[in-house]
Design a protein around this motif. Structure first.
Motif, mmCIF file in Angstrom:
data_model
loop_
_atom_site.group_PDB
_atom_site.id
_atom_site.type_symbol
_atom_site.label_atom_id
_atom_site.label_comp_id
_atom_site.label_asym_id
_atom_site.label_seq_id
_atom_site.Cartn_x
_atom_site.Cartn_y
_atom_site.Cartn_z
ATOM 1 N N GLU A 142 69.511 81.197 61.525
ATOM 2 C CA GLU A 142 69.988 82.126 62.017
ATOM 3 C C GLU A 142 70.882 83.039 61.489
ATOM 4 N N THR A 143 71.719 82.496 60.398
ATOM 5 C CA THR A 143 72.645 83.439 59.502
ATOM 6 C C THR A 143 72.668 82.696 58.181
ATOM 7 N N PRO A 144 72.432 83.587 57.349
ATOM 8 C CA PRO A 144 72.390 85.369 57.216
ATOM 9 C C PRO A 144 71.042 85.633 57.935
ATOM 10 N N THR A 145 71.175 86.758 58.534
ATOM 11 C CA THR A 145 70.132 87.115 59.423
ATOM 12 C C THR A 145 68.679 87.675 58.580
ATOM 13 N N GLN A 146 69.130 88.056 57.281
ATOM 14 C CA GLN A 146 68.093 88.615 56.536
ATOM 15 C C GLN A 146 67.997 87.926 55.231
ATOM 16 N N SER A 163 69.957 88.768 51.075
ATOM 17 C CA SER A 163 71.128 89.601 51.370
ATOM 18 C C SER A 163 72.178 89.446 50.084
ATOM 19 N N ASN A 174 73.643 78.945 58.951
ATOM 20 C CA ASN A 174 73.648 78.397 60.326
ATOM 21 C C ASN A 174 71.979 78.410 60.812
#
Length: 361
Positions: free
Chosen positions: A276-280, A283, A293
């Motif tokens: 879920e994070t990082p979302t991309q 990055s 996460n």
């Protein structure tokens, strides 16, 4: 009116007359046959050396004197050497099985020529004194008994008034005990497997098994697992993904029914692991305390363990198990690019993973 089983029964007579007997003779039954002489002129004899047929006989002996005075006397007797007929009406067949511990044994006893005198019975060990079922025209069936489990052998006897004796025997088995049935595989209830062709094996025991069948899930349809001595396990089935509830039934020839159940889950689907994070991916961060996460879920069973590896991938680090899991946090990342892979497996051992890369600058 007497009864005898002696087919050579003698008929003896005496006579007296003051002037002297002239002749003696007799007739019997239909009286249409010519009279038969029993002597004259001082020489007389009884009715002997006759073989009487079965049934009733009416004999009339006549005598006259020299003056022509005539007198007679009659006697009736029944010759019966035929055994009574004893027929067990219920149970209707020998060696039957019943779950009725109060089973009645009904019979008829008849005789062609005389009357039934007494009826009695013995059963099983035959070591116990015979038990009366009546006499002198009043007879009863075998009723109001509580039969024990197992096989019983009953013999009913009858005699007639000439003491001709006959008997008949019947055997039956009382069975009120449900068959024993056990599922031997899977070994435990509520197990999980990735084998979509998983077998369900069972064993059963009863001296008189009749049918075996099963139903599962919706329980709308029963499917046979054999009868008449040929039975088989649940094999060659392709189970759908998810939970299955299987009930196996068995009955015996008395329709005593038993069953056993088992539940199991088919799960050949890999868990879903989402970062879920990082979302991309790929990055860039200026902070060196980036958290990673994730979520790990499974459609049919539970997540067993999660772990991760990064960069060199030489070491796996646990992220939890048994329902307690953590994210990747409280790490100080070094400068440069990092490659992180998170793994998860479910309780069946299906495994999946997802990866993300990011750069600390």
């Amino acid at each position: 009116q007497t009864n005898t089983s002696n087919i050579n029964q003698n008929v003896n007579f005496t006579f007296f007359d003051l002037t002297g007997i002239d002749s003696a003779w007799y007739n019997n039954d239909t009286t249409s046959v010519a009279n038969k002489s029993l002597g004259s002129n001082g020489i007389y004899f009884n009715i002997t050396n006759i073989t009487w047929s079965e049934g009733k006989h009416n004999v009339t002996i006549y005598v006259n004197d020299s003056a022509g005075n005539l007198n007679y006397t009659s006697v009736s007797f029944t010759v019966d050497t035929t055994l009574p007929l004893v027929v067990i009406a219920t149970p209707t067949q020998n060696n039957t099985n019943s779950s009725n511990t109060g089973l009645d044994v009904n019979y008829t006893a008849t005789d062609s020529f005389t009357l039934i005198d007494s009826v009695w019975y013995a059963n099983d060990t035959y070591s116990v004194a015979n038990k009366s079922l009546g006499s002198a025209g009043v007879f009863t069936n075998i009723s109001n008994l509580t039969w024990s489990e197992g096989k019983h052998n009953v013999t009913i006897y009858a005699n007639d008034t000439n003491n001709n004796v006959n008997f008949t025997t019947i055997s039956f088995t009382i069975d009120t005990i449900n068959p024993d049935i056990n599922i031997t595989f899977p070994l435990q209830n509520n197990t999980n497997t990735s084998n979509i062709n998983s077998d369900v094996n069972f064993t059963f025991f009863d001296a008189n098994i009749n049918h075996v069948w099963y139903s599962n899930d919706t329980y709308l349809i029963n499917r046979s697992l054999g009868s008449g001595g040929t039975y088989f396990n649940l094999t060659n089935i392709t189970w759908s993904q998810g939970k299955h509830n299987v009930t196996i039934y068995v009955n015996d020839t008395n329709n005593n029914v038993n069953f056993t159940r088992i539940s199991f889950t088919i799960d050949s689907t890999n868990p879903l692991v989402v970062i879920e994070t990082p979302t991309q991916n790929n990055s860039n961060f200026t902070l060196n305390s980036v958290d990673v996460n994730y979520t790990a879920t499974d459609t049919f069973t539970l997540i067993s363990s999660t772990w991760y590896s990064n960069d060199t991938y030489t070491i796996n680090r646990s992220l939890g198990s048994g329902g307690t899991f953590t994210n990747i946090s409280n790490i100080t990342w070094s400068e440069g690019k990092h490659n992180v892979t998170i793994y998860a497996n479910d309780t069946v051992g299906n495994e999946n993973k997802t990866s993300i890369s990011f750069t600390i600058d």
